[in-house]
Design a protein around this motif. Structure first.
Motif, PDB file in Angstrom:
ATOM      1  N   ALA A  90      -7.114  -5.870 -14.224  1.00 27.99           N
ATOM      2  CA  ALA A  90      -6.327  -6.655 -13.265  1.00 27.99           C
ATOM      3  C   ALA A  90      -6.707  -6.256 -11.850  1.00 27.99           C
ATOM      4  N   SER A  91      -6.721  -7.203 -10.984  1.00 30.68           N
ATOM      5  CA  SER A  91      -7.011  -6.912  -9.586  1.00 30.68           C
ATOM      6  C   SER A  91      -5.742  -7.137  -8.774  1.00 30.68           C
ATOM      7  N   VAL A  92      -5.806  -6.741  -7.528  1.00 27.21           N
ATOM      8  CA  VAL A  92      -4.656  -6.927  -6.650  1.00 27.21           C
ATOM      9  C   VAL A  92      -4.287  -8.396  -6.592  1.00 27.21           C
ATOM     10  N   ASP A  93      -5.297  -9.279  -6.613  1.00 35.16           N
ATOM     11  CA  ASP A  93      -5.026 -10.712  -6.506  1.00 35.16           C
ATOM     12  C   ASP A  93      -4.306 -11.266  -7.732  1.00 35.16           C
ATOM     13  N   THR A  94      -4.571 -10.695  -8.921  1.00 34.86           N
ATOM     14  CA  THR A  94      -3.962 -11.227 -10.128  1.00 34.86           C
ATOM     15  C   THR A  94      -2.748 -10.434 -10.578  1.00 34.86           C
ATOM     16  N   ALA A  95      -2.507  -9.278  -9.970  1.00 28.93           N
ATOM     17  CA  ALA A  95      -1.352  -8.465 -10.347  1.00 28.93           C
ATOM     18  C   ALA A  95      -0.081  -9.155  -9.864  1.00 28.93           C
ATOM     19  N   PRO A  96       1.028  -8.960 -10.607  1.00 30.05           N
ATOM     20  CA  PRO A  96       2.276  -9.550 -10.139  1.00 30.05           C
ATOM     21  C   PRO A  96       2.636  -8.975  -8.775  1.00 30.05           C
ATOM     22  N   SER A  97       2.969  -9.821  -7.844  1.00 32.29           N
ATOM     23  CA  SER A  97       3.240  -9.315  -6.506  1.00 32.29           C
ATOM     24  C   SER A  97       4.728  -9.198  -6.276  1.00 32.29           C
ATOM     25  N   ARG A  98       5.086  -8.232  -5.463  1.00 29.29           N
ATOM     26  CA  ARG A  98       6.462  -8.082  -5.036  1.00 29.29           C
ATOM     27  C   ARG A  98       6.509  -8.432  -3.565  1.00 29.29           C
ATOM     28  N   PRO A  99       7.665  -8.816  -3.105  1.00 29.39           N
ATOM     29  CA  PRO A  99       7.758  -9.139  -1.684  1.00 29.39           C
ATOM     30  C   PRO A  99       7.392  -7.916  -0.845  1.00 29.39           C
ATOM     31  N   ARG A 100       6.567  -8.130   0.137  1.00 28.53           N
ATOM     32  CA  ARG A 100       6.173  -7.054   1.038  1.00 28.53           C
ATOM     33  C   ARG A 100       7.013  -7.161   2.298  1.00 28.53           C
ATOM     34  N   THR A 101       8.035  -6.373   2.373  1.00 28.33           N
ATOM     35  CA  THR A 101       8.899  -6.402   3.544  1.00 28.33           C
ATOM     36  C   THR A 101       9.001  -4.995   4.098  1.00 28.33           C
ATOM     37  N   GLY A 102       8.587  -4.835   5.313  1.00 28.30           N
ATOM     38  CA  GLY A 102       8.703  -3.544   5.968  1.00 28.30           C
ATOM     39  C   GLY A 102       7.699  -2.530   5.465  1.00 28.30           C
ATOM     40  N   PRO A 103       7.978  -1.271   5.737  1.00 29.53           N
ATOM     41  CA  PRO A 103       7.043  -0.207   5.388  1.00 29.53           C
ATOM     42  C   PRO A 103       7.021   0.056   3.879  1.00 29.53           C
ATOM     43  N   LEU A 104       5.988   0.729   3.460  1.00 33.60           N
ATOM     44  CA  LEU A 104       5.855   1.115   2.060  1.00 33.60           C
ATOM     45  C   LEU A 104       6.984   2.069   1.693  1.00 33.60           C
ATOM     46  N   ASN A 105       7.672   1.781   0.603  1.00 33.36           N
ATOM     47  CA  ASN A 105       8.759   2.634   0.141  1.00 33.36           C
ATOM     48  C   ASN A 105       8.295   3.419  -1.077  1.00 33.36           C
ATOM     49  N   LEU A 106       7.774   4.606  -0.838  1.00 32.87           N
ATOM     50  CA  LEU A 106       7.338   5.487  -1.915  1.00 32.87           C
ATOM     51  C   LEU A 106       8.547   6.168  -2.540  1.00 32.87           C
ATOM     52  N   SER A 107       8.396   6.564  -3.801  1.00 30.01           N
ATOM     53  CA  SER A 107       9.431   7.377  -4.439  1.00 30.01           C
ATOM     54  C   SER A 107       9.502   8.716  -3.703  1.00 30.01           C
ATOM     55  N   ALA A 108      10.598   9.418  -3.860  1.00 30.11           N
ATOM     56  CA  ALA A 108      10.769  10.711  -3.187  1.00 30.11           C
ATOM     57  C   ALA A 108       9.642  11.692  -3.547  1.00 30.11           C
ATOM     58  N   PRO A 109       9.267  11.833  -4.832  1.00 32.46           N
ATOM     59  CA  PRO A 109       8.156  12.759  -5.135  1.00 32.46           C
ATOM     60  C   PRO A 109       6.832  12.328  -4.493  1.00 32.46           C
ATOM     61  N   ALA A 110       6.574  11.032  -4.420  1.00 31.10           N
ATOM     62  CA  ALA A 110       5.336  10.554  -3.794  1.00 31.10           C
ATOM     63  C   ALA A 110       5.350  10.840  -2.297  1.00 31.10           C
ATOM     64  N   ARG A 111       6.498  10.624  -1.646  1.00 27.55           N
ATOM     65  CA  ARG A 111       6.614  10.938  -0.211  1.00 27.55           C
ATOM     66  C   ARG A 111       6.363  12.416   0.033  1.00 27.55           C
ATOM     67  N   GLU A 112       6.959  13.249  -0.807  1.00 25.38           N
ATOM     68  CA  GLU A 112       6.789  14.693  -0.638  1.00 25.38           C
ATOM     69  C   GLU A 112       5.339  15.100  -0.872  1.00 25.38           C
ATOM     70  N   ALA A 113       4.694  14.518  -1.873  1.00 27.06           N
ATOM     71  CA  ALA A 113       3.283  14.827  -2.142  1.00 27.06           C
ATOM     72  C   ALA A 113       2.415  14.418  -0.947  1.00 27.06           C
ATOM     73  N   PHE A 114       2.685  13.255  -0.379  1.00 27.80           N
ATOM     74  CA  PHE A 114       1.912  12.813   0.779  1.00 27.80           C
ATOM     75  C   PHE A 114       2.121  13.764   1.951  1.00 27.80           C
ATOM     76  N   ARG A 115       3.369  14.133   2.206  1.00 33.88           N
ATOM     77  CA  ARG A 115       3.661  15.080   3.298  1.00 33.88           C
ATOM     78  C   ARG A 115       2.924  16.398   3.090  1.00 33.88           C
ATOM     79  N   GLU A 116       2.960  16.894   1.861  1.00 37.99           N
ATOM     80  CA  GLU A 116       2.288  18.160   1.544  1.00 37.99           C
ATOM     81  C   GLU A 116       0.783  18.043   1.751  1.00 37.99           C
ATOM     82  N   ALA A 117       0.193  16.950   1.293  1.00 40.74           N
ATOM     83  CA  ALA A 117      -1.254  16.754   1.434  1.00 40.74           C
ATOM     84  C   ALA A 117      -1.675  16.733   2.901  1.00 40.74           C
ATOM     85  N   THR A 118      -0.918  16.018   3.724  1.00 43.71           N
ATOM     86  CA  THR A 118      -1.277  15.952   5.136  1.00 43.71           C
ATOM     87  C   THR A 118      -1.019  17.280   5.843  1.00 43.71           C
TER      88      THR A 118
END
Length: 169
Positions: A90-118
């Motif tokens: 599946a590609s981004v074009d054929t994947a089911p899309s969700r409404p894109r409103t505002g900033p990316l809302n990552l799960s709490a563990p994903a946000r923390e992982a991103f913060r740690e990586a940076t």
């Protein structure tokens, strides 16, 4: 020099976040989580995520299948039954899309992982890389990403060490 690194990091973040959303869409997940962030790290041009997994005898396709298996097992354990198998074509074009409103809302563990990586990259005075994302996600003890690594037969500490070595190479 710092300004150049900042621009590069911003471009990298834009690519990482767009691919994180696309990975969540491919797996029909509403909220992008650490497993989606981990898969997205393979799309970064530095290639460090791919090299980390090569060091460990694995790859992105195996990780995707492990994540899909973890999702199916969780649904089966909840009594929801068999689900449509993960389609890695599946590609981004054929994947089911969700409404894109505002900033990316990552799960709490994903946000923390991103913060740690940076934070790790900033402390090392270098741009953040896919290996930093791999390391930070591998530090998460529970959840889909941790179970997927376990499914692949990878110990979190081994993944962390491989990612650290790649980032420092």
């Amino acid at each position: 020099m710092i300004l150049t690194r900042g621009w590069r990091d911003m471009r990298t973040m834009k690519l990482l976040f767009a691919e994180t959303e696309a990975e969540a869409d491919r797996l029909s997940d509403r909220e992008p989580g650490a497993e989606h962030l981990l898969l997205a790290s393979f799309s970064l041009p530095d290639g460090t995520s791919r090299r980390v997994f090569e060091r460990l005898g694995s790859n992105r396709d195996a990780l995707r299948e492990a994540i899909s298996r973890v999702h199916r097992d969780a649904l089966a354990a909840a009594g929801i039954g068999d689900t449509t198998p993960f389609d890695d074509t599946a590609s981004v074009d054929t994947a089911p899309s969700r409404p894109r409103t505002g900033p990316l809302n990552l799960s709490a563990p994903a946000r923390e992982a991103f913060r740690e990586a940076t934070a790790v990259a900033k402390a090392g005075r270098r741009p953040f890389t896919g290996a930093d994302i791999v390391r930070a996600v591998a530090e998460i003890e529970h959840g889909t990403a941790a179970r997927a690594l376990e499914t692949l037969g990878l110990e979190r500490s081994t993944v962390i060490d491989a990612a650290r070595a790649e980032a420092e190479a």
